[in-house]
Design an enzyme around this catalytic site. Structure first.
Site, mmCIF file in Angstrom:
data_model
loop_
_atom_site.group_PDB
_atom_site.id
_atom_site.type_symbol
_atom_site.label_atom_id
_atom_site.label_comp_id
_atom_site.label_asym_id
_atom_site.label_seq_id
_atom_site.Cartn_x
_atom_site.Cartn_y
_atom_site.Cartn_z
ATOM 1 N N CYS A 139 -5.257 3.295 -10.224
ATOM 2 C CA CYS A 139 -6.701 3.197 -9.999
ATOM 3 C C CYS A 139 -7.264 4.525 -9.511
ATOM 4 O O CYS A 139 -7.077 4.893 -8.349
ATOM 5 C CB CYS A 139 -6.969 2.086 -8.982
ATOM 6 S SG CYS A 139 -8.702 1.961 -8.517
ATOM 7 N N CYS A 142 -9.912 4.130 -6.715
ATOM 8 C CA CYS A 142 -9.383 3.844 -5.376
ATOM 9 C C CYS A 142 -8.736 5.078 -4.756
ATOM 10 O O CYS A 142 -8.888 5.334 -3.575
ATOM 11 C CB CYS A 142 -8.316 2.745 -5.429
ATOM 12 S SG CYS A 142 -8.657 1.417 -6.562
ATOM 13 N N ASP A 143 -7.995 5.828 -5.556
ATOM 14 C CA ASP A 143 -7.110 6.851 -4.981
ATOM 15 C C ASP A 143 -7.489 8.288 -5.319
ATOM 16 O O ASP A 143 -6.913 9.217 -4.754
ATOM 17 C CB ASP A 143 -5.660 6.601 -5.451
ATOM 18 C CG ASP A 143 -5.171 5.227 -5.030
ATOM 19 O OD1 ASP A 143 -5.576 4.777 -3.949
ATOM 20 O OD2 ASP A 143 -4.401 4.603 -5.783
#
Ligand code: NAP
Length: 308
Positions: A139, A142-143
């Site tokens: 992701c 997200c990261d």
């Protein structure tokens, strides 16, 4: 089944809170049917992992998956759909009302909509599991932030890989797309943007054979599939986008399925009366928010018509 669990009954229970699940909820709740949505592990599912959505009609501005899904949620709740942040661990389709069990609750529902969607396929190479969250990610939204100024690889050649690689260039200094062939599968518009981006580089005809490191990912062992040459390349992180598969294990053996997809007729009825399915639980081909939203609405309309 344990007796200590809460009991809850509803007219319509929707499993999954992606575009299909929440669209279905908007329609059933608006039709006056008591509606509960079980979110699954993440509200929005795959959409909430998508950095930018620019092809959902009605939203010409680019918006993130989280922004889009929160609009779906607001709209569903406006019609009194109840959204429970919980995941089904067992489903019994052999009785009606149908039974769906979570860690703390036993739901019984007259009608079910299966909208559990899909999840990322892992590469399946040594080191992947060990370093997930320690350099291996599925992701970018997200990261990506953690890779400011870093050197990352993106695995895959489809739309997800190329679009998420573009997103990662906001943070990383260098993004290398590692693809097993010598041409991308992604749409031309995404390919063109990636080719024009000076931070994106390519390793063609290359597969990852192992992810190496000590406490976190340090390098990849890769093989050129044409020359068979093996090399080790240092990276700070890798993002894997090699496709998705349906999340449907809970239904296996209980209704008609094919290759993990729940079979439906054109009105989104499954092989069990009262059980409907929508989105990527039934469609592995299009994988578009607009298609999932449409099929969720279809399932909901079928319920209201069947109840009439
Ligand atoms: P995809 O289109 O199935 O692409 C997967 C990519 O991973 C392919 O390039 C494939 O290589 C590669 N691959 C598969 N298994 C591999 C393995 N074991 N090792 C290395 N590489 C592997 O998946 P996706 O990119 O997630 O897209 C899925 C669907 O969602 C598509 O229909 C796509 O159009 C859609 N989507 C649309 C948008 C948009 O509309 N903007 C955005 C994202 C996704 P090969 O090419 O050799 O098969």
């Amino acid at each position: 089944m344990t007796n200590e669990k809460k009991q809850k009954s509803t007219q319509v229970l929707i499993l999954g809170s992606g575009a299909a699940g929440l669209s279905a909820a908007i329609y059933t709740a608006r039709a006056g049917l008591e509606t509960v949505v079980l979110t699954g592990p993440t509200l929005g599912g795959q959409i909430s992992l998508t950095a930018e959505i620019e092809n959902y009609p009605g939203f010409p501005e680019v918006l993130s998956g989280v922004e889009l899904i929160s609009k779906f949620q607001t709209q569903a709740e406006r019609f009194d759909a109840q959204i429970d942040y919980d995941s089904a661990s067992r489903v019994d389709l052999s009785v009606r009302p149908f039974i769906v069990e979570t860690e703390g609750t036993i739901y019984s529902a007259q009608n079910l909509i299966l909208a559990t969607g899909s999840k990322a396929i892992p590469l399946g190479v040594p080191g992947e599991e060990k370093f997930t969250g320690k350099g291996v990610s599925f992701c970018a939204t997200c990261d990506g932030f953690f890779y400011r100024g870093k050197n990352v690889a993106v695995i895959g050649g489809g739309n997800s890989a190329v679009e998420e690689a573009l997103f990662l260039t906001r943070f990383a200094d260098k993004v290398t797309i590692i693809h097993r062939r010598d041409s991308l599968r992604a749409e031309p518009i995404a390919q063109k943007r990636a080719k024009e981006n000076p931070k994106i580089d390519y390793l063609w005809d290359t597969v990852v054979e192992e992810i190496l490191g000590d406490t976190r990912l340090e390098k990849l062992r890769v093989r050129n599939v044409k020359t068979d040459e093996v090399s080790e390349i240092p990276f700070d992180g890798i993002f894997v986008f090699v496709g998705n598969r349906p999340v449907s294990e809970l239904f296996e053996g209980q209704l008609e399925m094919e290759n993990g997809l729940v079979k439906v007729d054109p009105l989104m009825h499954t092989s069990i009366p009262g059980v409907y399915a929508a989105g990527e639980t039934v469609d592995g081909f299009y994988r578009q928010v607009v298609i999932s939203a449409g099929s969720g609405a279809m399932a909901a309309i079928s319920i209201t018509k069947d109840l009439e």
